[in-house]
Design an enzyme around this catalytic site. Sequence first.
Site, mmCIF file in Angstrom:
data_model
loop_
_atom_site.group_PDB
_atom_site.id
_atom_site.type_symbol
_atom_site.label_atom_id
_atom_site.label_comp_id
_atom_site.label_asym_id
_atom_site.label_seq_id
_atom_site.Cartn_x
_atom_site.Cartn_y
_atom_site.Cartn_z
ATOM 1 N N GLY A 239 -13.714 0.145 -3.686
ATOM 2 C CA GLY A 239 -14.056 -0.505 -2.430
ATOM 3 C C GLY A 239 -12.997 -0.186 -1.396
ATOM 4 O O GLY A 239 -11.904 0.278 -1.727
ATOM 5 N N HIS B 220 -12.360 -9.152 -3.356
ATOM 6 C CA HIS B 220 -11.154 -8.432 -2.931
ATOM 7 C C HIS B 220 -11.329 -7.914 -1.495
ATOM 8 O O HIS B 220 -10.427 -8.060 -0.655
ATOM 9 C CB HIS B 220 -10.905 -7.274 -3.914
ATOM 10 C CG HIS B 220 -9.693 -6.447 -3.617
ATOM 11 N ND1 HIS B 220 -8.574 -6.432 -4.427
ATOM 12 C CD2 HIS B 220 -9.425 -5.589 -2.605
ATOM 13 C CE1 HIS B 220 -7.673 -5.605 -3.900
ATOM 14 N NE2 HIS B 220 -8.165 -5.078 -2.808
ATOM 15 N N LEU C 208 -5.625 0.012 -2.813
ATOM 16 C CA LEU C 208 -5.223 1.293 -2.228
ATOM 17 C C LEU C 208 -4.130 1.108 -1.181
ATOM 18 O O LEU C 208 -3.375 2.029 -0.893
ATOM 19 C CB LEU C 208 -6.433 1.999 -1.602
ATOM 20 C CG LEU C 208 -7.505 2.513 -2.585
ATOM 21 C CD1 LEU C 208 -8.725 2.993 -1.820
ATOM 22 C CD2 LEU C 208 -6.964 3.617 -3.472
ATOM 23 N N HIS D 162 -9.638 -8.914 2.326
ATOM 24 C CA HIS D 162 -9.027 -7.983 3.288
ATOM 25 C C HIS D 162 -9.441 -8.324 4.717
ATOM 26 O O HIS D 162 -8.645 -8.191 5.649
ATOM 27 C CB HIS D 162 -9.465 -6.537 2.996
ATOM 28 C CG HIS D 162 -8.574 -5.807 2.033
ATOM 29 N ND1 HIS D 162 -7.229 -5.635 2.244
ATOM 30 C CD2 HIS D 162 -8.837 -5.197 0.848
ATOM 31 C CE1 HIS D 162 -6.709 -4.944 1.235
ATOM 32 N NE2 HIS D 162 -7.664 -4.670 0.365
HETATM 33 ZN ZN ZN Z 1 -7.401 -3.726 -1.418
#
Ligand code: ZN
Length: 159
Positions: free
Chosen positions: A46, A130, A89, A134
């Site tokens: 994602g 998740h 990431l 963000h």
């Molecule tokens: Zn993330």
Amino acid sequence: METSEIVTYGDRVLRTRAEEVAGLDDETRELIERMYEIMAANRGLGLAAPQIGVSKRVFVYDVGEGPHALINPRLTKTSGEQVGMEGCLSIPGLQGEVARYERVTVAGINEEGKKVKIKAEGLLARVFQHELDHLDGTLFVDKADPDTLEIVTADEKET
Ligand code: ZN
């Protein structure tokens, strides 16, 4: 596309509540295409728009069934609990255990401009939570059990 396009820990945009998007206009279409490419290049499950420096409520995901996007997503139902390892990431090399809902329903607009309500469980439910975080400036390290945080060098999937 390279990893360097991804904004990493310490950048303010990751801590900013992202703005609602008007809908699936050309600009958003382009954003989604770019996010698909960056997610794929980094083998992510994602990717949220703030992770590429765009403070908008858009995320993309791919848990093995091809890439999809959600615009202005919001959690409408939750149940159960799951605890599992997560990475991001934007925080390369760090993993930790995070408790999440086992099942969620997320409402939003998909990549075709349609209003959708998606029921997810397990891994997809984890990815949704998740990425939703963000959009509100929350990172997995805020929720991770600190005793489980570890540096990893292996090619683990990250979101
Ligand atoms: Zn993330």
